[in-house]
Design a protein around this motif. Structure first.
Motif, PDB file in Angstrom:
ATOM      1  N   TYR A  20       0.828  -1.209   0.000  1.00  0.00           N
ATOM      2  CA  TYR A  20       0.000   0.000   0.000  1.00  0.00           C
ATOM      3  C   TYR A  20       0.860   1.256   0.000  1.00  0.00           C
ATOM      4  N   LEU A  21       1.811   1.343   0.930  1.00  0.00           N
ATOM      5  CA  LEU A  21       2.628   2.542   1.036  1.00  0.00           C
ATOM      6  C   LEU A  21       3.553   2.706  -0.163  1.00  0.00           C
ATOM      7  N   ASP A  22       4.066   1.607  -0.697  1.00  0.00           N
ATOM      8  CA  ASP A  22       4.888   1.687  -1.909  1.00  0.00           C
ATOM      9  C   ASP A  22       4.096   2.285  -3.061  1.00  0.00           C
ATOM     10  N   ALA A  23       2.884   1.770  -3.278  1.00  0.00           N
ATOM     11  CA  ALA A  23       2.076   2.212  -4.412  1.00  0.00           C
ATOM     12  C   ALA A  23       1.659   3.673  -4.270  1.00  0.00           C
ATOM     13  N   LEU A  24       1.214   4.054  -3.071  1.00  0.00           N
ATOM     14  CA  LEU A  24       0.760   5.432  -2.867  1.00  0.00           C
ATOM     15  C   LEU A  24       1.913   6.418  -2.988  1.00  0.00           C
ATOM     16  N   THR A  25       3.046   6.106  -2.374  1.00  0.00           N
ATOM     17  CA  THR A  25       4.201   7.000  -2.454  1.00  0.00           C
ATOM     18  C   THR A  25       4.697   7.138  -3.889  1.00  0.00           C
ATOM     19  N   SER A  26       4.736   6.029  -4.619  1.00  0.00           N
ATOM     20  CA  SER A  26       5.172   6.071  -6.020  1.00  0.00           C
ATOM     21  C   SER A  26       4.246   6.945  -6.853  1.00  0.00           C
ATOM     22  N   GLN A  27       2.941   6.840  -6.606  1.00  0.00           N
ATOM     23  CA  GLN A  27       1.982   7.645  -7.364  1.00  0.00           C
ATOM     24  C   GLN A  27       2.212   9.134  -7.131  1.00  0.00           C
ATOM     25  N   VAL A  28       2.438   9.517  -5.883  1.00  0.00           N
ATOM     26  CA  VAL A  28       2.660  10.923  -5.567  1.00  0.00           C
ATOM     27  C   VAL A  28       3.981  11.410  -6.147  1.00  0.00           C
ATOM     28  N   LEU A  29       5.029  10.615  -6.016  1.00  0.00           N
ATOM     29  CA  LEU A  29       6.351  11.035  -6.503  1.00  0.00           C
ATOM     30  C   LEU A  29       6.403  11.145  -8.026  1.00  0.00           C
ATOM     31  N   THR A  30       5.566  10.383  -8.705  1.00  0.00           N
ATOM     32  CA  THR A  30       5.532  10.460 -10.165  1.00  0.00           C
ATOM     33  C   THR A  30       5.177  11.864 -10.640  1.00  0.00           C
ATOM     34  N   ALA A  31       4.362  12.565  -9.871  1.00  0.00           N
ATOM     35  CA  ALA A  31       3.938  13.912 -10.251  1.00  0.00           C
ATOM     36  C   ALA A  31       4.900  14.988  -9.768  1.00  0.00           C
ATOM     37  N   CYS A  32       5.954  14.603  -9.044  1.00  0.00           N
ATOM     38  CA  CYS A  32       6.943  15.549  -8.532  1.00  0.00           C
ATOM     39  C   CYS A  32       8.222  15.466  -9.358  1.00  0.00           C
ATOM     40  N   PRO A  33       9.126  16.430  -9.201  1.00  0.00           N
ATOM     41  CA  PRO A  33      10.380  16.382  -9.949  1.00  0.00           C
ATOM     42  C   PRO A  33      11.160  15.095  -9.663  1.00  0.00           C
ATOM     43  N   PRO A  34      11.950  14.618 -10.621  1.00  0.00           N
ATOM     44  CA  PRO A  34      12.752  13.410 -10.398  1.00  0.00           C
ATOM     45  C   PRO A  34      13.675  13.570  -9.190  1.00  0.00           C
ATOM     46  N   ASN A  35      13.845  12.472  -8.466  1.00  0.00           N
ATOM     47  CA  ASN A  35      14.750  12.425  -7.315  1.00  0.00           C
ATOM     48  C   ASN A  35      14.368  13.419  -6.207  1.00  0.00           C
ATOM     49  N   THR A  36      13.084  13.693  -6.066  1.00  0.00           N
ATOM     50  CA  THR A  36      12.632  14.546  -4.969  1.00  0.00           C
ATOM     51  C   THR A  36      12.962  13.868  -3.639  1.00  0.00           C
ATOM     52  N   PRO A  37      13.638  14.562  -2.718  1.00  0.00           N
ATOM     53  CA  PRO A  37      13.969  13.946  -1.426  1.00  0.00           C
ATOM     54  C   PRO A  37      12.709  13.530  -0.664  1.00  0.00           C
ATOM     55  N   VAL A  38      12.822  12.421   0.047  1.00  0.00           N
ATOM     56  CA  VAL A  38      11.691  11.875   0.802  1.00  0.00           C
ATOM     57  C   VAL A  38      12.092  11.724   2.267  1.00  0.00           C
ATOM     58  N   THR A  39      11.274  12.284   3.149  1.00  0.00           N
ATOM     59  CA  THR A  39      11.393  12.065   4.587  1.00  0.00           C
ATOM     60  C   THR A  39      10.222  11.208   5.026  1.00  0.00           C
ATOM     61  N   VAL A  40      10.482  10.188   5.819  1.00  0.00           N
ATOM     62  CA  VAL A  40       9.419   9.346   6.363  1.00  0.00           C
ATOM     63  C   VAL A  40       9.319   9.632   7.853  1.00  0.00           C
ATOM     64  N   LEU A  41       8.106   9.969   8.305  1.00  0.00           N
ATOM     65  CA  LEU A  41       7.852  10.261   9.715  1.00  0.00           C
ATOM     66  C   LEU A  41       6.842   9.259  10.253  1.00  0.00           C
ATOM     67  N   GLY A  42       7.127   8.698  11.413  1.00  0.00           N
ATOM     68  CA  GLY A  42       6.177   7.803  12.063  1.00  0.00           C
ATOM     69  C   GLY A  42       5.962   8.215  13.501  1.00  0.00           C
ATOM     70  N   TYR A  43       4.700   8.287  13.920  1.00  0.00           N
ATOM     71  CA  TYR A  43       4.379   8.661  15.286  1.00  0.00           C
ATOM     72  C   TYR A  43       3.808   7.449  16.029  1.00  0.00           C
ATOM     73  N   GLY A  44       4.280   7.200  17.263  1.00  0.00           N
ATOM     74  CA  GLY A  44       3.758   6.094  18.048  1.00  0.00           C
ATOM     75  C   GLY A  44       3.951   4.768  17.337  1.00  0.00           C
ATOM     76  N   HIS A  45       2.865   3.999  17.169  1.00  0.00           N
ATOM     77  CA  HIS A  45       2.936   2.745  16.414  1.00  0.00           C
ATOM     78  C   HIS A  45       3.283   3.000  14.953  1.00  0.00           C
ATOM     79  N   GLY A  46       2.999   4.210  14.478  1.00  0.00           N
ATOM     80  CA  GLY A  46       3.383   4.557  13.113  1.00  0.00           C
ATOM     81  C   GLY A  46       4.883   4.540  12.906  1.00  0.00           C
ATOM     82  N   ALA A  47       5.651   4.741  13.985  1.00  0.00           N
ATOM     83  CA  ALA A  47       7.109   4.647  13.897  1.00  0.00           C
ATOM     84  C   ALA A  47       7.527   3.210  13.605  1.00  0.00           C
ATOM     85  N   ALA A  48       6.904   2.254  14.300  1.00  0.00           N
ATOM     86  CA  ALA A  48       7.190   0.845  14.041  1.00  0.00           C
ATOM     87  C   ALA A  48       6.756   0.465  12.636  1.00  0.00           C
TER      88      ALA A  48
END
Length: 220
Positions: A102-130
């Motif tokens: 799920y996260l691979d597909a959604l992130t890829s879809q969003v990045l496709t519309a952004c400039p190539p090699n756009t930096p990505v930060t991943v943030l997780g809160y609480g259980h979202g960190a795990a």
């Protein structure tokens, strides 16, 4: 009698602060905590919502309705609230597989519309960190840094084995000194594990009375 498994597609929900496009210089993928509404996390991240930064907030796939409390007159005067969780102990492995796809597909879809090699930060809160760590561990998903806020790893997830499989990218652990919900949220054991497996990790402590010490992210 053991239940059988069947893989099917799911309709997921997400919020997007910002619009994918050529003006985006940085994408943040932000994973909410256990039972944390997306709108609540979005409200705490609004100070990071700038024209050049896109904040992507996926909702976990396991949704459930919260029981409603009646007032003193026995009347329920609040609308039902639906929360979501990234995984359950009984279905941990298939939940993690679904999470990664799920996260691979959604992130890829969003990045496709952004400039190539756009930096990505991943943030997780609480259980979202795990959830973030399990998603990125050995997955091949390109990202630049990982931010873990008040991180909580449930006992069903082997934290050390997960961290060993993470790429060698910077990790920032944001912890609060006043969080009484979970001692693990203080981050001491996690920091020790991160450093022992050879990851470049820093910790930022926040003296906050609220459950979300996200003010510490200002300027990052």
């Amino acid at each position: 009698m053991l239940p059988l498994q069947f893989t099917t597609s799911r309709t997921a929900r997400y919020l997007c602060l910002g619009e994918p496009g050529p003006a985006i210089a940085h994408v943040w993928v932000c994973l909410h905590g256990h039972g944390q509404p997306l709108a609540e996390l979005a409200a705490h991240l609004q100070h990071l919502d700038t024209p050049e930064r896109l904040l992507l907030l996926p909702e976990a796939l396991s949704r459930y309705e919260q029981p409603q409390d009646a007032n003193a007159d026995g009347i329920i005067d609040e609308a039902p609230r639906t929360d979501a969780a990234w995984f359950a102990a009984e279905t941990l492995l298939p939940d993690l597989t679904d999470l990664a796809a799920y996260l691979d597909a959604l992130t890829s879809q969003v990045l496709t519309a952004c400039p190539p090699n756009t930096p990505v930060t991943v943030l997780g809160y609480g259980h979202g960190a795990a959830a973030a760590c399990r998603w990125l561990a050995g997955n091949g998903r390109a990202y630049n840094r990982l931010i873990l806020v008040a991180p909580v790893f449930p006992p069903e997830i082997d934290r050390r084995a997960t961290l060993v499989a993470l790429p060698e990218h910077p990790v920032l652990v944001v912890s609060t000194t006043t969080d009484t919900y979970s001692p693990e949220a203080a981050g001491e054991g996690l920091m020790q594990d991160l450093l022992e497996v050879g990851l470049s990790a820093q910790q930022r402590l926040v003296d906050a009375t609220g459950p979300l010490p996200l003010a510490a992210l200002a300027g990052v």
